[in-house]
Design an enzyme around this catalytic site. Structure first.
Site, mmCIF file in Angstrom:
data_model
loop_
_atom_site.group_PDB
_atom_site.id
_atom_site.type_symbol
_atom_site.label_atom_id
_atom_site.label_comp_id
_atom_site.label_asym_id
_atom_site.label_seq_id
_atom_site.Cartn_x
_atom_site.Cartn_y
_atom_site.Cartn_z
ATOM 1 N N ASN A 147 0.853 -1.196 0.000
ATOM 2 C CA ASN A 147 0.000 0.000 0.000
ATOM 3 C C ASN A 147 0.887 1.243 0.000
ATOM 4 O O ASN A 147 2.113 1.145 -0.001
ATOM 5 C CB ASN A 147 -0.951 -0.023 1.201
ATOM 6 C CG ASN A 147 -0.190 -0.045 2.509
ATOM 7 O OD1 ASN A 147 0.505 0.895 2.864
ATOM 8 N ND2 ASN A 147 -0.306 -1.160 3.229
ATOM 9 N N ASP A 150 -4.100 -6.427 5.508
ATOM 10 C CA ASP A 150 -5.016 -7.320 6.220
ATOM 11 C C ASP A 150 -4.943 -8.741 5.658
ATOM 12 O O ASP A 150 -5.216 -9.704 6.365
ATOM 13 C CB ASP A 150 -6.453 -6.798 6.100
ATOM 14 C CG ASP A 150 -6.657 -5.507 6.896
ATOM 15 O OD1 ASP A 150 -6.007 -5.384 7.961
ATOM 16 O OD2 ASP A 150 -7.408 -4.625 6.456
ATOM 17 N N LYS A 170 8.658 -16.939 -10.818
ATOM 18 C CA LYS A 170 7.835 -15.883 -11.383
ATOM 19 C C LYS A 170 6.659 -16.480 -12.160
ATOM 20 O O LYS A 170 6.859 -17.377 -12.991
ATOM 21 C CB LYS A 170 8.714 -15.023 -12.302
ATOM 22 C CG LYS A 170 8.027 -13.790 -12.808
ATOM 23 C CD LYS A 170 8.950 -12.999 -13.710
ATOM 24 C CE LYS A 170 8.153 -11.956 -14.454
ATOM 25 N NZ LYS A 170 8.863 -11.388 -15.581
ATOM 26 N N ASP A 188 -3.381 -9.930 13.433
ATOM 27 C CA ASP A 188 -3.514 -8.530 13.853
ATOM 28 C C ASP A 188 -2.485 -8.266 14.956
ATOM 29 O O ASP A 188 -2.630 -8.740 16.091
ATOM 30 C CB ASP A 188 -4.946 -8.262 14.345
ATOM 31 C CG ASP A 188 -5.186 -6.775 14.555
ATOM 32 O OD1 ASP A 188 -4.299 -6.100 15.132
ATOM 33 O OD2 ASP A 188 -6.248 -6.282 14.130
ATOM 34 N N LYS A 207 -12.682 1.033 16.828
ATOM 35 C CA LYS A 207 -11.387 0.321 16.926
ATOM 36 C C LYS A 207 -10.895 0.246 18.366
ATOM 37 O O LYS A 207 -10.341 -0.760 18.802
ATOM 38 C CB LYS A 207 -10.338 1.056 16.074
ATOM 39 C CG LYS A 207 -10.033 0.285 14.816
ATOM 40 C CD LYS A 207 -9.310 1.049 13.781
ATOM 41 C CE LYS A 207 -9.975 0.710 12.466
ATOM 42 N NZ LYS A 207 -9.670 1.500 11.376
HETATM 43 N N1 CTP Z 1 -2.892 -3.258 12.703
HETATM 44 C C1 CTP Z 1 -2.003 -4.247 13.088
HETATM 45 N N2 CTP Z 1 -1.995 -5.449 12.472
HETATM 46 C C2 CTP Z 1 -2.845 -5.718 11.476
HETATM 47 C C3 CTP Z 1 -3.754 -4.727 11.054
HETATM 48 C C4 CTP Z 1 -3.739 -3.509 11.683
HETATM 49 O O1 CTP Z 1 -1.205 -3.994 14.008
HETATM 50 N N3 CTP Z 1 -2.817 -6.907 10.882
HETATM 51 C C5 CTP Z 1 -2.920 -1.973 13.407
HETATM 52 C C6 CTP Z 1 -2.471 -0.795 12.562
HETATM 53 O O2 CTP Z 1 -1.064 -0.572 12.722
HETATM 54 C C7 CTP Z 1 -3.301 0.328 13.132
HETATM 55 C C8 CTP Z 1 -4.590 -0.347 13.486
HETATM 56 O O3 CTP Z 1 -4.251 -1.689 13.730
HETATM 57 O O4 CTP Z 1 -2.745 0.834 14.338
HETATM 58 C C9 CTP Z 1 -5.573 -0.258 12.343
HETATM 59 O O5 CTP Z 1 -6.635 -1.082 12.630
HETATM 60 P P1 CTP Z 1 -7.438 -1.884 11.508
HETATM 61 O O6 CTP Z 1 -8.650 -2.395 12.171
HETATM 62 O O7 CTP Z 1 -6.638 -2.878 10.812
HETATM 63 O O8 CTP Z 1 -7.702 -0.723 10.518
HETATM 64 P P2 CTP Z 1 -8.312 -0.889 9.147
HETATM 65 O O9 CTP Z 1 -7.584 -1.913 8.333
HETATM 66 O O10 CTP Z 1 -8.359 0.487 8.611
HETATM 67 O O11 CTP Z 1 -9.715 -1.461 9.555
HETATM 68 P P3 CTP Z 1 -11.029 -1.384 8.720
HETATM 69 O O12 CTP Z 1 -10.636 -1.956 7.397
HETATM 70 O O13 CTP Z 1 -11.980 -2.197 9.503
HETATM 71 O O14 CTP Z 1 -11.375 0.065 8.700
#
Ligand code: CTP
Length: 410
Positions: free
Chosen positions: A217, A286, A296, A314, A345
């Protein structure tokens, strides 16, 4: 317009130069100090004037350069007192082996050593940036002097390691001007996190599909790196776990580089319990490809089949669920309903504090606006709204975290 204040605004400094080839870098250092808002009085030893002239330093500081204890231009004839009574710090760059020896002995046989001895030791710190040949630095006499100076409360910045003017290679180079500026700013900062350990994740993660492709990203890592710098300035011992970014490591910060979310998880989890604060700024993917192709993936002529994905662990939720978790700060990048999503959150991951920002507009930018959401309510940074550069915001956020830790401990 983003709010920002020069790092050394309102600070008064004495910049001392003793005899070393790095005097040529001190002109650039002076320029950076002035640009950072400091008022700088330059003092040069006789040897320093063999390397660079006082005229250069006068022009860059916009103030007279003092070189002589007996300078008749001082109305009361006491340059060593006048220079240090108003100073917030004395920085000697370069600090030669000879000057360090004289300071360690408490000698006062020229203006620079005299003013160091005469300075109010409790409110005017002395910072030294050694510059000498590697054999001179390694010599037991210099090491003895360095240890004595540290014991007397001086802060030694560097020296650096690398190629030397004489052609030899080793420890003894003066730190670069940018590094000295960063160390000086840190030395003059308040220390609300003194003795605390802070763990930070930053940047994107990269989830490999095959040896040349992956999912990632647009996170630049700037906010996390600014927080690492701000936490170090505030006195913390900082570990920064970084995904793939193109940013220099903040001074004095331990950095662990990772690529994928699983690697970030594996780096963070064993460390987390030993930290007082965990700040998760990383934009962790995620999902990752369910399988990593060994080779490849070739264009076969047909449209590629669907990419199967598996959910990543997470990291933040796992740290927050530890039996004795650090104070956990989550980040929420949202496109709308910032406060509501951030609060959701906070509840879902069981966190004491979530920092919301509107993304992806913030990705890669140097400024931002934050919304702090916790049990007590909501708070904007910068206070009163608007935007600020990420380092200013990082310093404000570190101060807010320190305030919450202190309130919790009281
Ligand atoms: N985070 C993490 N590990 C993951 C995903 C997120 O540590 N696998 C942490 C990020 O560093 C940030 C927070 O969690 O501090 C973000 O939360 P998250 O729920 O993942 O945010 P989004 O992906 O934006 O959630 P959503 O898609 O539900 O909005």
């Amino acid at each position: 317009m983003a709010e920002s204040r020069p790092d050394l605004a309102g600070k008064r400094l004495v910049l001392g130069l003793s005899g070393g080839i790095a005097c040529y870098k001190s002109a650039e250092l002076l320029r950076l100090l002035v640009k950072a808002g400091a008022s700088v009085r330059v003092v040069m030893t006789e040897s320093a004037q063999r390397f660079i002239t006082p005229v250069t330093m006068q022009a860059l500081s916009g103030q007279p350069v003092t070189c002589d204890t007996w300078d008749a231009a001082e109305p009361n004839g006491m340059a060593h007192i006048n220079l240090t009574r108003e100073a917030d710090a004395v920085l000697i760059a370069p600090a030669s082996a000879d000057l360090m020896a004289r300071l360690a002995q408490g000698r006062a046989d020229d203006l620079l050593s005299l003013l160091c001895l005469a300075r109010p030791i409790d409110r005017c710190p002395l910072l030294l940036a050694p510059d000498m040949n590697c054999e001179m630095w390694a010599h037991p006499a210099t090491q003895r002097n360095a240890a004595q100076l540290r014991a007397d409360g001086c802060l030694l910045l560097g020296p650096d390691h690398g190629e030397q003017a004489c052609g030899e290679f080793g420890d003894g180079r003066m730190l670069e001007p940018e590094a000295l500026l960063e160390d000086l700013v840190a030395a003059l900062s308040p220390k609300p996190l003194a003795g605390e350990r802070v763990l930070i994740t930053a940047g994107p993660t990269f989830e490999a599909i095959d040896p040349v492709r992956g999912l990632t990203n647009r996170s630049s890592g700037k906010m996390g790196f600014a927080l690492a710098r701000a936490a170090r300035e505030a006195g913390a011992e900082v570990t920064l776990v970084a995904g793939p970014v193109h940013l220099p490591t903040p001074r004095g910060v331990r950095r662990i580089d990772v690529q994928s979310a699983e690697q970030m998880y594996a780096a963070v989890l064993p460390l987390a319990a030993a930290h007082r604060v965990f700040v998760a700024t990383a934009a962790v993917a995620d999902w990752r490809p369910a399988a990593l192709a060994d080779h490849k993936i070739k264009k076969s002529g047909e449209q590629p089949s669907a990419l199967a994905l598996t959910e990543n662990p997470d990291i933040l939720a796992a740290v927050a669920a530890l039996p004795q978790p650090p104070y956990c700060v989550g980040f929420a990048a949202e496109t709308q309903n910032l406060a509501a999503h951030a609060r959701e959150k906070l509840r879902r991951k069981k966190l004491p504090l979530v920092v919301g920002n509107l993304g992806p507009a913030t990705f890669g930018r140097d400024d931002n606006a934050l919304l702090l959401v916790d049990a007590a309510g909501e708070q904007s940074l910068p206070a009163g709204g608007g935007r600020a550069d990420k380092l200013t915001l990082a310093r404000q956020l570190v101060a807010e975290i320190a305030r919450r830790l202190a309130t919790a401990a009281a």
